[in-house]
Design an enzyme around this catalytic site. Structure first.
Site, mmCIF file in Angstrom:
data_model
loop_
_atom_site.group_PDB
_atom_site.id
_atom_site.type_symbol
_atom_site.label_atom_id
_atom_site.label_comp_id
_atom_site.label_asym_id
_atom_site.label_seq_id
_atom_site.Cartn_x
_atom_site.Cartn_y
_atom_site.Cartn_z
ATOM 1 N N ASP A 1 6.156 -4.654 -5.973
ATOM 2 C CA ASP A 1 7.057 -3.539 -5.668
ATOM 3 C C ASP A 1 8.514 -3.851 -6.006
ATOM 4 O O ASP A 1 9.237 -3.004 -6.528
ATOM 5 C CB ASP A 1 6.964 -3.194 -4.176
ATOM 6 C CG ASP A 1 5.615 -2.595 -3.841
ATOM 7 O OD1 ASP A 1 4.802 -2.436 -4.782
ATOM 8 O OD2 ASP A 1 5.375 -2.297 -2.658
ATOM 9 N N ASP B 1 10.850 -1.769 -8.572
ATOM 10 C CA ASP B 1 12.088 -1.106 -8.173
ATOM 11 C C ASP B 1 13.247 -1.521 -9.071
ATOM 12 O O ASP B 1 14.088 -0.703 -9.436
ATOM 13 C CB ASP B 1 12.422 -1.436 -6.721
ATOM 14 C CG ASP B 1 11.453 -0.742 -5.773
ATOM 15 O OD1 ASP B 1 10.720 0.148 -6.236
ATOM 16 O OD2 ASP B 1 11.424 -1.114 -4.576
ATOM 17 N N LYS C 1 4.573 3.511 10.772
ATOM 18 C CA LYS C 1 4.320 3.967 9.407
ATOM 19 C C LYS C 1 3.235 3.083 8.808
ATOM 20 O O LYS C 1 3.493 1.972 8.351
ATOM 21 C CB LYS C 1 5.581 3.913 8.547
ATOM 22 C CG LYS C 1 5.339 4.526 7.176
ATOM 23 C CD LYS C 1 6.610 4.719 6.399
ATOM 24 C CE LYS C 1 6.384 5.552 5.152
ATOM 25 N NZ LYS C 1 5.469 4.956 4.202
HETATM 26 S S1 IVH Z 1 4.072 12.172 8.016
HETATM 27 C C1 IVH Z 1 5.515 15.804 6.118
HETATM 28 N N1 IVH Z 1 3.455 10.116 9.544
HETATM 29 O O1 IVH Z 1 3.929 7.685 4.525
HETATM 30 C C2 IVH Z 1 5.288 14.440 6.635
HETATM 31 N N2 IVH Z 1 3.338 9.829 7.190
HETATM 32 O O2 IVH Z 1 6.175 7.890 2.669
HETATM 33 C C3 IVH Z 1 4.419 13.632 5.771
HETATM 34 N N3 IVH Z 1 2.580 7.624 6.487
HETATM 35 O O3 IVH Z 1 2.484 10.056 2.398
HETATM 36 C C4 IVH Z 1 3.928 12.380 6.288
HETATM 37 N N4 IVH Z 1 2.301 6.790 8.501
HETATM 38 O O4 IVH Z 1 0.921 8.394 3.622
HETATM 39 C C5 IVH Z 1 3.588 10.574 8.284
HETATM 40 N N5 IVH Z 1 2.931 8.414 11.010
HETATM 41 C C6 IVH Z 1 3.043 8.866 9.769
HETATM 42 C C7 IVH Z 1 2.754 8.061 8.649
HETATM 43 C C8 IVH Z 1 2.924 8.574 7.369
HETATM 44 C C9 IVH Z 1 2.208 6.548 7.208
HETATM 45 C C10 IVH Z 1 2.612 7.669 5.012
HETATM 46 C C11 IVH Z 1 1.937 8.886 4.427
HETATM 47 C C12 IVH Z 1 2.993 9.540 3.586
HETATM 48 C C13 IVH Z 1 3.949 8.411 3.329
HETATM 49 C C14 IVH Z 1 5.345 8.918 3.035
#
Ligand code: IVH
Length: 659
Positions: free
Chosen positions: A33, A37, A115
């Protein structure tokens, strides 16, 4: 001949396209990564300065990978958005500023979610039955991986609601850390591909053409969103969505928290940062979401990301930079260590300018050369190191590094290294007495050995160039406070070859006094776990050297004092107490406080739970204090603990007083 900007742009685009394909379509990354970047950012800058070079097909103009050809592409019912990122408190506070503009400047309630580092999935249920599973793809269309998802045990095929449900949910498919390890162990046994990280393993597994393979690997899922949640009765918050999802049979995170206002939110982030390694799954940050769905709706989305959520990413622990020079350092045992001088780079939460290359074998193995572009790594308190060279960026005329066999003035440099070690944080912890000053002191013949540090006067210090009265006084205060120490620290500070913290701790516990340690025979020393004949020999020889005996006498004469350590083994039977420390303390640095509590047989742990006996709180105690109160734990302030450490009261009495 230098490359033209146009040639460079073509090279970068080709390289990035290859890397993207390898990552998104073949789940088999060819660069990491950090390198990606760096190249990506170079291309962005190049296109900014030379707009004529920008083409629609440039990887800077696309997001993520296009759906792979192996699976059927289907359109998402509503786009699968991504998240904006922030990397520091400033970035996070700007995110809060934008939200508070829409909340009449009221502090906002956030739900904080881990996350997860896997891959996003959208699941469609009709009449409570799973009918379709799509990957994110490019956000508009994804790949139909329904058959494969059906093999994952944690994905409910039928929902447990009373009435039939037609819903769409979104979440993350991933491997827990243990499962990932065992998967790789199995792959290795079968002579098959080892996955570089659990995210790639998850992507690779989910996109297997043969669902049997997917089913044979322990993937799991965590659902974090209910699409159109507000159309379901009684749901007005994200936290209620999660509760509802749980109630109909979905697996959701057990580690979400609510935080109102930016300060509490930041505290929760810090907490996750600390707990990260202890979580059973990998996370690369935490997600902050506005909890109130109405406020979410009024905030809306920009481009591909909602305005009501952001990912607060942890500082990456690997970065790419350039080697400016390779120097040879003399260690405290006289060993020569090559060190790479680097173009400053921010990694693992700090700017680094040096990285260790360990020894000649290591330089040869990694073939690190001056001017090379390298991947450096810094995790936690570990010394930054060069992980490897980015060979694709090597200058054509570079030559392998030749390490010198000796350096001039080696004896003096060894002494300086020992003094630096003696003053370091985990040794005598003399704040402000850094490498440069120590070098100056030695050059000006102000100090020769450890004990001379305690003879320094204000006049000595002020006489040095660029050292004001105030700094001089601060340094003297730090020197003075370091006299109040612990035996393990002192033993470690002596710099005996091979004696690290853990050994110093065992020696202090076993012998309890310097005299007894000094008289121990190699046979007695070898009885201590983890001490072998070589180390035992080093220790005995150190104490048998007359100059060292004199040095120890001088240190005691200088006023060094330490409490007699108590053997933890014997304490375990008497006192069995566990505590957590929070906040800042005026008298003792936290580390020292922790060590002192250990000498009283009190174990200090980081996480609060019902098994903890009490919380020690300084000033600025945050969420821990609140949580301890909720758990009904005893709470001691710095003064109470002072009584305990001075043996004026026992821990048991202290606990009874608070009943
Ligand atoms: S919400 C509209 N919640 O992070 C909101 N995403 O960088 C969309 N991800 O594509 C995502 N944990 O794969 C959300 N608790 C969490 C998450 C999460 C991991 C990932 C997901 C998303 C990416 C975005």
């Amino acid at each position: 001949m230098t490359e033209s900007p146009s040639d460079r742009a073509i090279w970068l685009r080709t390289k990035l396209d290859e890397a993207n394909r390898a990552y998104h379509e073949f789940d088999d990354p060819i660069i990491d990564d950090a390198e990606f970047d760096t190249l990506f950012n170079e291309l962005i800058l190049l296109e900014k300065h030379h707009p004529e070079l920008l083409v629609d097909s440039s990887p800077t103009q696309r997001v993520g990978g296009s759906p792979s050809k192996k699976f059927l592409s289907l359109k998402h019912s509503t786009p699968m958005l991504s998240l904006s990122n922030v990397f520091d408190p400033e970035g996070f506070f700007s995110f809060c500023d934008r939200i508070e503009q829409s909340s009449a400047n009221e502090p906002v309630e956030f739900i904080v979610e881990p996350k997860l580092d896997g891959l996003a999935i959208s699941l469609m249920y009709e009449n409570s039955k799973l009918v379709q599973a799509l990957t994110r793809g490019d956000g508009v269309t994804g790949e139909d991986v329904t058959e494969n998802v059906m093999t994952i045990k944690a994905v409910p095929r039928t929902l447990t609601s009373k009435a039939p449900l037609n819903i769409e949910v979104r979440g993350e498919i991933y491997f827990e850390k243990d499962d990932f390890e065992s998967l790789n162990a199995r792959q290795s046994k079968l002579g098959q591909k080892i996955f570089v990280n659990s995210r790639n393993a998850a992507a690779g597994t989910l996109r297997q053409l043969d669902p049997k393979i997917t089913g044979s690997r322990p993937l799991t899922i965590c659902i974090y969103a209910l699409v159109n949640a507000n159309s379901i009765q009684n749901i007005t918050r994200q936290s209620e969505s999660l509760k509802f999802l749980r109630s109909v049979g979905f697996k959701t995170s057990n580690d979400t928290e609510l935080a109102t206002g930016r300060a509490s939110a930041l505290a929760v982030f810090r907490d996750f940062e600390k707990r990260r390694d202890n979580l059973p799954y990998d996370i690369d940050g935490v997600v902050f979401k506005v909890n109130d769905l109405r406020l979410q709706e009024s905030l809306g989305s920009v481009a591909r990301a909602p305005r009501w959520a952001t990912a607060f990413k942890f500082a990456p622990d690997e970065e790419v930079t350039r080697v400016l020079a390779i120097d040879v350092q003399v260690g405290r045992t006289g060993v020569l260590t090559p060190v790479a001088r680097l173009e400053p780079v921010f990694v693992g939460g700090a700017t680094i300018t040096n990285a260790t290359l360990h020894n000649m074998d290591e330089i040869m193995r990694k073939d690190v050369r001056v001017q090379d572009t390298v991947v450096v790594r810094r995790a936690g308190d570990v010394i930054p190191e060069v992980v490897r060279v980015v060979l694709s960026a090597r200058k054509p005329n570079s030559l392998p590094y030749q390490m010198p066999t000796d350096v001039p003035d080696r004896a003096r440099l060894t002494r300086i290294a020992q003094l630096i070690h003696f003053c370091s944080r985990q040794a005598m912890n003399i704040d402000g007495l850094g490498d440069k000053l120590i070098q100056q002191f030695v050059a000006n013949k102000l100090i020769y050995d450890f004990a001379d540090i305690y003879k320094l006067t204000e006049a000595d210090l002020i006489a040095l160039p660029r050292l004001g009265e105030k700094s001089a006084r601060n340094i003297l205060t730090a020197i003075n406070s370091s006299k109040d120490t612990t035996l393990p620290r002192l033993i470690f500070a002596l710099g005996i070859n091979g004696v690290g913290h853990a050994t110093a701790q065992s020696l202090a516990e076993e012998f309890a006094s310097l005299e007894d340690l000094g008289q121990a025979s190699t046979i007695e020393l070898e009885e201590i776990p983890d001490i072998g004949p070589v180390l035992a020999g080093n220790i005995a020889e150190w104490f048998a050297t007359p100059a060292n005996e004199l040095l120890l006498n001088n240190l005691v004469e200088a006023g060094l004092v330490w409490p007699t350590p108590v053997k933890v083994k014997t304490i375990k039977h008497d006192v069995k107490l566990t505590c957590v420390i929070t906040g800042t303390f005026s008298e003792l640095p936290r580390e020292l406080l922790k060590e002192r509590l250990n000498t009283k047989g009190i174990r200090v742990v980081s996480a609060l739970s019902k098994n903890v006996d009490f919380l020690v709180t300084g000033t600025k105690a945050g969420s821990k204090l609140k949580k301890a109160k909720e758990l009904g734990l005893h709470i001691f302030r710095e003064g109470d603990v002072r009584l305990l450490l001075n043996d004026e009261i026992s821990a048991d009495q202290l606990l009874k007083n608070q009943q």
